[in-house]
Design a protein around this motif. Structure first.
Motif, mmCIF file in Angstrom:
data_model
loop_
_atom_site.group_PDB
_atom_site.id
_atom_site.type_symbol
_atom_site.label_atom_id
_atom_site.label_comp_id
_atom_site.label_asym_id
_atom_site.label_seq_id
_atom_site.Cartn_x
_atom_site.Cartn_y
_atom_site.Cartn_z
ATOM 1 N N PHE A 8 0.829 -1.201 0.000
ATOM 2 C CA PHE A 8 0.000 0.000 0.000
ATOM 3 C C PHE A 8 0.868 1.258 0.000
ATOM 4 O O PHE A 8 0.565 2.228 -0.709
ATOM 5 N N ALA A 9 1.941 1.260 0.790
ATOM 6 C CA ALA A 9 2.840 2.421 0.833
ATOM 7 C C ALA A 9 3.476 2.650 -0.538
ATOM 8 O O ALA A 9 3.567 3.791 -1.006
ATOM 9 N N GLY A 10 3.906 1.578 -1.195
ATOM 10 C CA GLY A 10 4.472 1.712 -2.535
ATOM 11 C C GLY A 10 3.463 2.246 -3.523
ATOM 12 O O GLY A 10 3.763 3.118 -4.348
ATOM 13 N N PHE A 11 2.229 1.750 -3.432
ATOM 14 C CA PHE A 11 1.158 2.222 -4.307
ATOM 15 C C PHE A 11 0.876 3.697 -4.062
ATOM 16 O O PHE A 11 0.789 4.497 -5.003
ATOM 17 N N PHE A 12 0.751 4.084 -2.800
ATOM 18 C CA PHE A 12 0.423 5.461 -2.437
ATOM 19 C C PHE A 12 1.525 6.426 -2.870
ATOM 20 O O PHE A 12 1.241 7.476 -3.466
ATOM 21 N N ILE A 13 2.776 6.080 -2.601
ATOM 22 C CA ILE A 13 3.887 6.955 -2.991
ATOM 23 C C ILE A 13 3.963 7.071 -4.510
ATOM 24 O O ILE A 13 4.142 8.160 -5.056
ATOM 25 N N GLY A 14 3.807 5.956 -5.214
ATOM 26 C CA GLY A 14 3.813 5.998 -6.676
ATOM 27 C C GLY A 14 2.686 6.847 -7.228
ATOM 28 O O GLY A 14 2.872 7.604 -8.186
#
Length: 128
Positions: A71-77
């Motif tokens: 989720f963090a990777g998705f949100f930052i991307g």
């Protein structure tokens, strides 16, 4: 640009766009959809990359931690790609306003594009 208050400038710009017929081009424009899809794809790639890096580095994580990392990777991307695509969309909107204000400037700068617009949307290039 002309020193008008924000609301008055917005109304003036929308009136200009409607009077020149550029609203048809704005309605037919798919750039917002394409950029949104691009944001989602970049977000998914960022999610996959963050999970891949964690697995390659052999980081031991619980299921919840894997979900949070993804989720963090998705949100930052998504946030990074949204900033970049907002610049592209703003440039596109500025093009429409400039086309509405002075279509002959496009004719002198890029005659091929002007001709395509004139053939597809003749009301844009005719005088008001």
């Amino acid at each position: 640009m002309y020193g008008l208050p924000y609301v008055e400038a917005g109304k003036s710009t929308w009136t200009l766009i409607k009077d020149r017929g550029v609203d048809a081009i704005v309605n037919d424009s798919l750039i917002g959809n394409v950029l949104s899809l691009g944001c989602i794809l970049i977000s998914l790639l960022s999610c996959a990359a963050s999970l891949l890096v964690a697995s390659v580095m052999r980081i031991v994580l619980d299921t919840l931690e894997w979900v949070l990392l993804g989720f963090a990777g998705f949100f930052i991307g998504f946030m990074v790609s949204a900033v970049v695509t907002s610049v592209i969309e703003s440039a596109n909107n500025a093009f429409f306003v400039c086309l509405a204000e002075d279509p002959q400037a496009l004719a002198s700068y890029n005659p091929e594009l002007f001709e395509k617009i004139r053939q597809t949307y003749p009301e844009v290039t005719t005088p008001v």
